[in-house]
Scaffold this active site. Structure first.
Site, PDB file in Angstrom:
ATOM      1  N   HIS A   1       7.572  12.266   8.452  1.00 48.46           N
ATOM      2  CA  HIS A   1       7.604  13.373   7.498  1.00 48.46           C
ATOM      3  C   HIS A   1       6.379  14.244   7.694  1.00 48.46           C
ATOM      4  O   HIS A   1       5.307  13.764   8.067  1.00 48.46           O
ATOM      5  CB  HIS A   1       7.684  12.867   6.058  1.00 48.46           C
ATOM      6  CG  HIS A   1       6.619  11.875   5.697  1.00 48.46           C
ATOM      7  ND1 HIS A   1       6.705  10.533   6.029  1.00 48.46           N
ATOM      8  CD2 HIS A   1       5.434  12.013   5.039  1.00 48.46           C
ATOM      9  CE1 HIS A   1       5.633   9.894   5.593  1.00 48.46           C
ATOM     10  NE2 HIS A   1       4.828  10.775   4.984  1.00 48.46           N
TER      11      HIS A   1
ATOM     12  N   CYS B   1      14.910   2.065   3.913  1.00 46.92           N
ATOM     13  CA  CYS B   1      14.001   3.204   4.090  1.00 46.92           C
ATOM     14  C   CYS B   1      14.311   4.241   3.011  1.00 46.92           C
ATOM     15  O   CYS B   1      15.430   4.764   2.941  1.00 46.92           O
ATOM     16  CB  CYS B   1      14.181   3.796   5.486  1.00 46.92           C
ATOM     17  SG  CYS B   1      13.324   5.372   5.700  1.00 46.92           S
TER      18      CYS B   1
ATOM     19  N   HIS C   1      16.358   8.585  11.536  1.00 44.34           N
ATOM     20  CA  HIS C   1      15.171   7.782  11.269  1.00 44.34           C
ATOM     21  C   HIS C   1      14.268   7.707  12.491  1.00 44.34           C
ATOM     22  O   HIS C   1      14.659   7.215  13.547  1.00 44.34           O
ATOM     23  CB  HIS C   1      15.551   6.362  10.831  1.00 44.34           C
ATOM     24  CG  HIS C   1      14.357   5.526  10.482  1.00 44.34           C
ATOM     25  ND1 HIS C   1      13.810   5.515   9.215  1.00 44.34           N
ATOM     26  CD2 HIS C   1      13.567   4.727  11.246  1.00 44.34           C
ATOM     27  CE1 HIS C   1      12.749   4.723   9.211  1.00 44.34           C
ATOM     28  NE2 HIS C   1      12.570   4.233  10.437  1.00 44.34           N
TER      29      HIS C   1
ATOM     30  N   GLY D   1      -3.281   6.300   6.345  1.00 48.30           N
ATOM     31  CA  GLY D   1      -2.741   6.008   5.014  1.00 48.30           C
ATOM     32  C   GLY D   1      -1.247   6.250   4.892  1.00 48.30           C
ATOM     33  O   GLY D   1      -0.748   6.514   3.797  1.00 48.30           O
TER      34      GLY D   1
ATOM     35  N   THR E   1       2.377   5.736   4.088  1.00 52.75           N
ATOM     36  CA  THR E   1       3.006   4.788   3.158  1.00 52.75           C
ATOM     37  C   THR E   1       4.527   4.733   3.321  1.00 52.75           C
ATOM     38  O   THR E   1       5.148   3.736   2.965  1.00 52.75           O
ATOM     39  CB  THR E   1       2.681   5.140   1.688  1.00 52.75           C
ATOM     40  OG1 THR E   1       3.132   6.477   1.422  1.00 52.75           O
ATOM     41  CG2 THR E   1       1.193   5.030   1.415  1.00 52.75           C
TER      42      THR E   1
ATOM     43  N   CYS F   1      15.579   7.616   4.362  1.00 56.40           N
ATOM     44  CA  CYS F   1      16.978   7.543   4.807  1.00 56.40           C
ATOM     45  C   CYS F   1      17.908   7.606   3.590  1.00 56.40           C
ATOM     46  O   CYS F   1      18.975   8.228   3.638  1.00 56.40           O
ATOM     47  CB  CYS F   1      17.234   6.271   5.608  1.00 56.40           C
ATOM     48  SG  CYS F   1      16.655   6.353   7.318  1.00 56.40           S
TER      49      CYS F   1
ATOM     50  N   HIS G   1       9.068   6.752   7.650  1.00 58.62           N
ATOM     51  CA  HIS G   1      10.107   7.661   8.153  1.00 58.62           C
ATOM     52  C   HIS G   1       9.361   8.970   8.351  1.00 58.62           C
ATOM     53  O   HIS G   1       8.784   9.504   7.385  1.00 58.62           O
ATOM     54  CB  HIS G   1      11.238   7.787   7.124  1.00 58.62           C
ATOM     55  CG  HIS G   1      12.379   8.686   7.521  1.00 58.62           C
ATOM     56  ND1 HIS G   1      13.701   8.294   7.495  1.00 58.62           N
ATOM     57  CD2 HIS G   1      12.394   9.987   7.932  1.00 58.62           C
ATOM     58  CE1 HIS G   1      14.476   9.296   7.868  1.00 58.62           C
ATOM     59  NE2 HIS G   1      13.701  10.348   8.137  1.00 58.62           N
TER      60      HIS G   1
HETATM   61  P1  AMP Z   1       2.479   9.329   3.464  1.00 60.01           P
HETATM   62  O1  AMP Z   1       1.312   8.748   2.700  1.00 60.01           O
HETATM   63  O2  AMP Z   1       2.085  10.377   4.446  1.00 60.01           O
HETATM   64  O3  AMP Z   1       3.357   8.254   4.059  1.00 60.01           O
HETATM   65  O4  AMP Z   1       3.311  10.134   2.388  1.00 60.01           O
HETATM   66  C1  AMP Z   1       4.415   9.645   1.703  1.00 60.01           C
HETATM   67  C2  AMP Z   1       4.690  10.638   0.617  1.00 60.01           C
HETATM   68  O5  AMP Z   1       5.986  10.418   0.130  1.00 60.01           O
HETATM   69  C3  AMP Z   1       3.724  10.567  -0.568  1.00 60.01           C
HETATM   70  O6  AMP Z   1       3.097  11.827  -0.749  1.00 60.01           O
HETATM   71  C4  AMP Z   1       4.649  10.201  -1.741  1.00 60.01           C
HETATM   72  O7  AMP Z   1       4.259  10.832  -2.941  1.00 60.01           O
HETATM   73  C5  AMP Z   1       5.991  10.688  -1.247  1.00 60.01           C
HETATM   74  N1  AMP Z   1       7.141  10.017  -1.799  1.00 60.01           N
HETATM   75  C6  AMP Z   1       7.370   8.680  -1.865  1.00 60.01           C
HETATM   76  N2  AMP Z   1       8.586   8.440  -2.395  1.00 60.01           N
HETATM   77  C7  AMP Z   1       9.134   9.642  -2.671  1.00 60.01           C
HETATM   78  C8  AMP Z   1      10.384  10.064  -3.226  1.00 60.01           C
HETATM   79  N3  AMP Z   1      11.321   9.177  -3.617  1.00 60.01           N
HETATM   80  N4  AMP Z   1      10.605  11.397  -3.358  1.00 60.01           N
HETATM   81  C9  AMP Z   1       9.681  12.286  -2.979  1.00 60.01           C
HETATM   82  N5  AMP Z   1       8.496  11.957  -2.428  1.00 60.01           N
HETATM   83  C10 AMP Z   1       8.220  10.655  -2.289  1.00 60.01           C
HETATM   84 ZN    ZN Z   2      14.361   6.316   7.436  1.00 62.43          ZN
END
Ligand code: AMP
Ligand code: ZN
Length: 112
Positions: A98, A3, A45, A91, A93, A6, A96
């Protein structure tokens, strides 16, 4: 567990941290969709909103208690949006939990 958030929590993947305490971390999104775009996550997590329950919801309350302070520290005195995508239709992606903290301009009012 593989993850990325994480790994951000344990420091094995770098991030631009905005705020951290014993329960949560806030860091800048890698691909900002607004002048200010940060993510607030629990250190523990939790995959998504579907997995919030009585035993882990106190960290979600903590996120919402801290969000105004974090938003102010990022200069979002004029308002902000706090949003969480859950599942395929939204959507999501990264699986975890957030909360996207977005602001720094008059945001699009079309949320869907
Ligand atoms: P979601 O589509 O709501 O799952 O948002 C995931 C978000 O995480 C997206 O806006 C990505 O740009 C962001 N993201 C993915 N990997 C990283 C990372 N290593 N550091 C900062 N943001 C990230
Ligand atoms: Zn996680």
């Amino acid at each position: 567990m593989d993850c990325i958030f994480c790994k951000i929590v344990d420091g094995s993947i770098p991030s631009k941290k905005v705020y951290e305490d014993d329960q949560i971390v806030c860091f800048y999104d890698l691909e900002p969709q607004a002048p200010v775009h940060a993510l607030i996550i629990p250190k523990a997590h939790i995959a998504c909103v579907d997995d919030i329950n009585e035993s882990n919801s106190s960290v979600v309350a903590h996120i919402f208690e801290k969000a105004p302070e974090i938003a102010k520290s990022l200069g979002l005195e004029n308002g902000y949006r706090l949003v969480s995508n859950c599942g395929a239709d939204a959507g999501q992606t990264v699986f975890h939990l957030h909360f996207h903290l977005l602001g720094g301009k008059k945001l699009n009012t079309n949320m869907a």
